[in-house]
Design a protein around this motif. Structure first.
Motif, PDB file in Angstrom:
ATOM      1  N   ASN A  23       0.821  -1.214   0.000  1.00 38.87           N
ATOM      2  CA  ASN A  23       0.000   0.000   0.000  1.00 38.87           C
ATOM      3  C   ASN A  23       0.857   1.268   0.000  1.00 38.87           C
ATOM      4  O   ASN A  23       0.532   2.245  -0.684  1.00 38.87           O
ATOM      5  CB  ASN A  23      -0.936   0.012   1.211  1.00 38.87           C
ATOM      6  CG  ASN A  23      -1.996  -1.061   1.120  1.00 38.87           C
ATOM      7  OD1 ASN A  23      -2.283  -1.599   0.061  1.00 38.87           O
ATOM      8  ND2 ASN A  23      -2.592  -1.377   2.257  1.00 38.87           N
ATOM      9  N   LEU A  24       1.957   1.243   0.746  1.00 39.21           N
ATOM     10  CA  LEU A  24       2.863   2.383   0.763  1.00 39.21           C
ATOM     11  C   LEU A  24       3.436   2.602  -0.635  1.00 39.21           C
ATOM     12  O   LEU A  24       3.569   3.741  -1.092  1.00 39.21           O
ATOM     13  CB  LEU A  24       3.979   2.182   1.792  1.00 39.21           C
ATOM     14  CG  LEU A  24       5.022   3.300   1.908  1.00 39.21           C
ATOM     15  CD1 LEU A  24       4.365   4.653   2.183  1.00 39.21           C
ATOM     16  CD2 LEU A  24       6.029   2.956   2.994  1.00 39.21           C
ATOM     17  N   GLY A  25       3.743   1.511  -1.311  1.00 42.53           N
ATOM     18  CA  GLY A  25       4.214   1.625  -2.696  1.00 42.53           C
ATOM     19  C   GLY A  25       3.192   2.318  -3.582  1.00 42.53           C
ATOM     20  O   GLY A  25       3.531   3.205  -4.371  1.00 42.53           O
ATOM     21  N   ILE A  26       1.931   1.948  -3.445  1.00 40.86           N
ATOM     22  CA  ILE A  26       0.882   2.587  -4.238  1.00 40.86           C
ATOM     23  C   ILE A  26       0.797   4.076  -3.898  1.00 40.86           C
ATOM     24  O   ILE A  26       0.723   4.926  -4.791  1.00 40.86           O
ATOM     25  CB  ILE A  26      -0.473   1.889  -4.025  1.00 40.86           C
ATOM     26  CG1 ILE A  26      -0.444   0.498  -4.664  1.00 40.86           C
ATOM     27  CG2 ILE A  26      -1.621   2.725  -4.607  1.00 40.86           C
ATOM     28  CD1 ILE A  26      -1.672  -0.344  -4.408  1.00 40.86           C
ATOM     29  N   ALA A  27       0.817   4.391  -2.604  1.00 40.00           N
ATOM     30  CA  ALA A  27       0.729   5.797  -2.182  1.00 40.00           C
ATOM     31  C   ALA A  27       1.891   6.614  -2.757  1.00 40.00           C
ATOM     32  O   ALA A  27       1.690   7.740  -3.225  1.00 40.00           O
ATOM     33  CB  ALA A  27       0.701   5.893  -0.653  1.00 40.00           C
ATOM     34  N   LEU A  28       3.085   6.047  -2.743  1.00 38.44           N
ATOM     35  CA  LEU A  28       4.244   6.754  -3.283  1.00 38.44           C
ATOM     36  C   LEU A  28       4.156   6.879  -4.799  1.00 38.44           C
ATOM     37  O   LEU A  28       4.497   7.927  -5.366  1.00 38.44           O
ATOM     38  CB  LEU A  28       5.536   6.059  -2.859  1.00 38.44           C
ATOM     39  CG  LEU A  28       5.829   6.110  -1.359  1.00 38.44           C
ATOM     40  CD1 LEU A  28       7.059   5.284  -1.024  1.00 38.44           C
ATOM     41  CD2 LEU A  28       5.993   7.541  -0.887  1.00 38.44           C
ATOM     42  N   ASP A  29       3.703   5.819  -5.457  1.00 36.32           N
ATOM     43  CA  ASP A  29       3.495   5.871  -6.913  1.00 36.32           C
ATOM     44  C   ASP A  29       2.547   7.016  -7.273  1.00 36.32           C
ATOM     45  O   ASP A  29       2.794   7.767  -8.216  1.00 36.32           O
ATOM     46  CB  ASP A  29       2.905   4.558  -7.426  1.00 36.32           C
ATOM     47  CG  ASP A  29       3.869   3.776  -8.299  1.00 36.32           C
ATOM     48  OD1 ASP A  29       4.865   4.352  -8.774  1.00 36.32           O
ATOM     49  OD2 ASP A  29       3.608   2.582  -8.519  1.00 36.32           O
ATOM     50  N   LYS A  30       1.477   7.127  -6.512  1.00 36.62           N
ATOM     51  CA  LYS A  30       0.481   8.173  -6.770  1.00 36.62           C
ATOM     52  C   LYS A  30       1.067   9.567  -6.586  1.00 36.62           C
ATOM     53  O   LYS A  30       0.564  10.530  -7.142  1.00 36.62           O
ATOM     54  CB  LYS A  30      -0.740   8.006  -5.861  1.00 36.62           C
ATOM     55  CG  LYS A  30      -1.507   6.725  -6.077  1.00 36.62           C
ATOM     56  CD  LYS A  30      -2.263   6.756  -7.381  1.00 36.62           C
ATOM     57  CE  LYS A  30      -3.142   5.525  -7.503  1.00 36.62           C
ATOM     58  NZ  LYS A  30      -3.945   5.539  -8.722  1.00 36.62           N
ATOM     59  N   GLN A  31       2.142   9.664  -5.796  1.00 32.20           N
ATOM     60  CA  GLN A  31       2.796  10.947  -5.553  1.00 32.20           C
ATOM     61  C   GLN A  31       4.011  11.150  -6.461  1.00 32.20           C
ATOM     62  O   GLN A  31       4.777  12.094  -6.283  1.00 32.20           O
ATOM     63  CB  GLN A  31       3.225  11.045  -4.083  1.00 32.20           C
ATOM     64  CG  GLN A  31       2.064  11.029  -3.104  1.00 32.20           C
ATOM     65  CD  GLN A  31       2.563  11.028  -1.679  1.00 32.20           C
ATOM     66  OE1 GLN A  31       2.989  12.059  -1.163  1.00 32.20           O
ATOM     67  NE2 GLN A  31       2.540   9.852  -1.054  1.00 32.20           N
ATOM     68  N   GLY A  32       4.208  10.232  -7.414  1.00 24.17           N
ATOM     69  CA  GLY A  32       5.314  10.366  -8.361  1.00 24.17           C
ATOM     70  C   GLY A  32       6.651   9.849  -7.863  1.00 24.17           C
ATOM     71  O   GLY A  32       7.675  10.058  -8.503  1.00 24.17           O
ATOM     72  N   LYS A  33       6.664   9.146  -6.739  1.00 26.78           N
ATOM     73  CA  LYS A  33       7.912   8.621  -6.156  1.00 26.78           C
ATOM     74  C   LYS A  33       8.080   7.158  -6.583  1.00 26.78           C
ATOM     75  O   LYS A  33       8.041   6.237  -5.780  1.00 26.78           O
ATOM     76  CB  LYS A  33       7.871   8.746  -4.631  1.00 26.78           C
ATOM     77  CG  LYS A  33       7.674  10.174  -4.165  1.00 26.78           C
ATOM     78  CD  LYS A  33       7.451  10.247  -2.657  1.00 26.78           C
ATOM     79  CE  LYS A  33       7.134  11.657  -2.210  1.00 26.78           C
ATOM     80  NZ  LYS A  33       6.799  11.727  -0.780  1.00 26.78           N
ATOM     81  N   HIS A  34       8.290   6.973  -7.887  1.00 25.68           N
ATOM     82  CA  HIS A  34       8.244   5.637  -8.475  1.00 25.68           C
ATOM     83  C   HIS A  34       9.394   4.722  -8.057  1.00 25.68           C
ATOM     84  O   HIS A  34       9.181   3.531  -7.846  1.00 25.68           O
ATOM     85  CB  HIS A  34       8.154   5.747  -9.996  1.00 25.68           C
ATOM     86  CG  HIS A  34       7.024   6.617 -10.446  1.00 25.68           C
ATOM     87  ND1 HIS A  34       5.705   6.306 -10.190  1.00 25.68           N
ATOM     88  CD2 HIS A  34       7.008   7.804 -11.101  1.00 25.68           C
ATOM     89  CE1 HIS A  34       4.928   7.253 -10.681  1.00 25.68           C
ATOM     90  NE2 HIS A  34       5.695   8.187 -11.237  1.00 25.68           N
ATOM     91  N   GLU A  35      10.594   5.247  -7.935  1.00 26.86           N
ATOM     92  CA  GLU A  35      11.736   4.397  -7.578  1.00 26.86           C
ATOM     93  C   GLU A  35      11.567   3.788  -6.193  1.00 26.86           C
ATOM     94  O   GLU A  35      11.832   2.598  -5.986  1.00 26.86           O
ATOM     95  CB  GLU A  35      13.040   5.179  -7.669  1.00 26.86           C
ATOM     96  CG  GLU A  35      13.446   5.485  -9.095  1.00 26.86           C
ATOM     97  CD  GLU A  35      14.769   6.231  -9.175  1.00 26.86           C
ATOM     98  OE1 GLU A  35      15.619   6.055  -8.280  1.00 26.86           O
ATOM     99  OE2 GLU A  35      14.949   6.989 -10.143  1.00 26.86           O
ATOM    100  N   GLU A  36      11.136   4.605  -5.235  1.00 32.52           N
ATOM    101  CA  GLU A  36      10.912   4.095  -3.886  1.00 32.52           C
ATOM    102  C   GLU A  36       9.744   3.106  -3.877  1.00 32.52           C
ATOM    103  O   GLU A  36       9.776   2.096  -3.185  1.00 32.52           O
ATOM    104  CB  GLU A  36      10.642   5.242  -2.910  1.00 32.52           C
ATOM    105  CG  GLU A  36      10.611   4.787  -1.458  1.00 32.52           C
ATOM    106  CD  GLU A  36      10.412   5.929  -0.468  1.00 32.52           C
ATOM    107  OE1 GLU A  36      10.248   5.614   0.730  1.00 32.52           O
ATOM    108  OE2 GLU A  36      10.415   7.102  -0.864  1.00 32.52           O
ATOM    109  N   ALA A  37       8.723   3.383  -4.692  1.00 31.55           N
ATOM    110  CA  ALA A  37       7.560   2.496  -4.772  1.00 31.55           C
ATOM    111  C   ALA A  37       7.968   1.107  -5.252  1.00 31.55           C
ATOM    112  O   ALA A  37       7.522   0.097  -4.698  1.00 31.55           O
ATOM    113  CB  ALA A  37       6.503   3.095  -5.700  1.00 31.55           C
ATOM    114  N   VAL A  38       8.830   1.044  -6.253  1.00 31.16           N
ATOM    115  CA  VAL A  38       9.281  -0.248  -6.793  1.00 31.16           C
ATOM    116  C   VAL A  38       9.957  -1.070  -5.701  1.00 31.16           C
ATOM    117  O   VAL A  38       9.711  -2.275  -5.565  1.00 31.16           O
ATOM    118  CB  VAL A  38      10.223  -0.044  -8.006  1.00 31.16           C
ATOM    119  CG1 VAL A  38      10.935  -1.331  -8.377  1.00 31.16           C
ATOM    120  CG2 VAL A  38       9.435   0.491  -9.197  1.00 31.16           C
TER     121      VAL A  38
END
Length: 150
Positions: A107-122
């Protein structure tokens, strides 16, 4: 009309009751969950095991046994409302409480993806998949599949 947070609580409570009724009635939780989802406009679905509802935003509810469930589920509620920064904070708290809670990492990955923080999300998707290699809601999700190729 119900407030959004109250509505989410009602839906989650209804799904939990569905599982309890299924156990008492002999019906499978999956069968009853399918009926419940259909009657609720598919706002959530159940896994084959009758656990971990998936929200429209793709967020996962934590298992009832997790100490981080409450804060994870608060994050789910914020995410469903599009409050991704607040959801992020809740998922981070859930991980602090239960550092093996794969759903919170996912879920944290999704939240970060939604905020444009794709590398951390992966990185978080990979962590979630490593913590729960048999949870198909995580390992077979599109975001995790894409992260394996990135």
């Amino acid at each position: 009309m119900c407030q959004p947070n109250r509505l989410v609580e009602v839906v989650i409570t209804g799904l939990c009751l569905t599982i309890l009724i299924a156990c008492d009635s002999g019906s499978s939780p999956k069968d009853l969950a399918d009926e419940t989802s259909a009657s609720q406009g598919n706002s959530s679905i159940m896994s084959k095991e009758g656990v971990a509802p998936v929200t429209e935003a793709g967020l996962l509810v934590a298992p009832a046994t997790s100490l981080g469930r409450r804060t994870n589920d608060e994050g789910v509620q914020h995410g469903q409302q599009g409050h991704w920064d607040t959801a992020e904070q809740s998922f981070r708290k859930a991980i602090e409480t239960d550092d093996n809670l794969a759903e919170a990492y996912f879920n944290l990955g999704i939240a970060l993806d939604k905020q444009g923080k794709h590398e951390e999300a992966v990185k978080l998707y990979k962590k979630a998949a490593s913590l729960a290699p048999t949870n198909k809601l995580i390992t077979e999700s599109e975001v995790v599949k894409k992260s394996k190729h990135g």
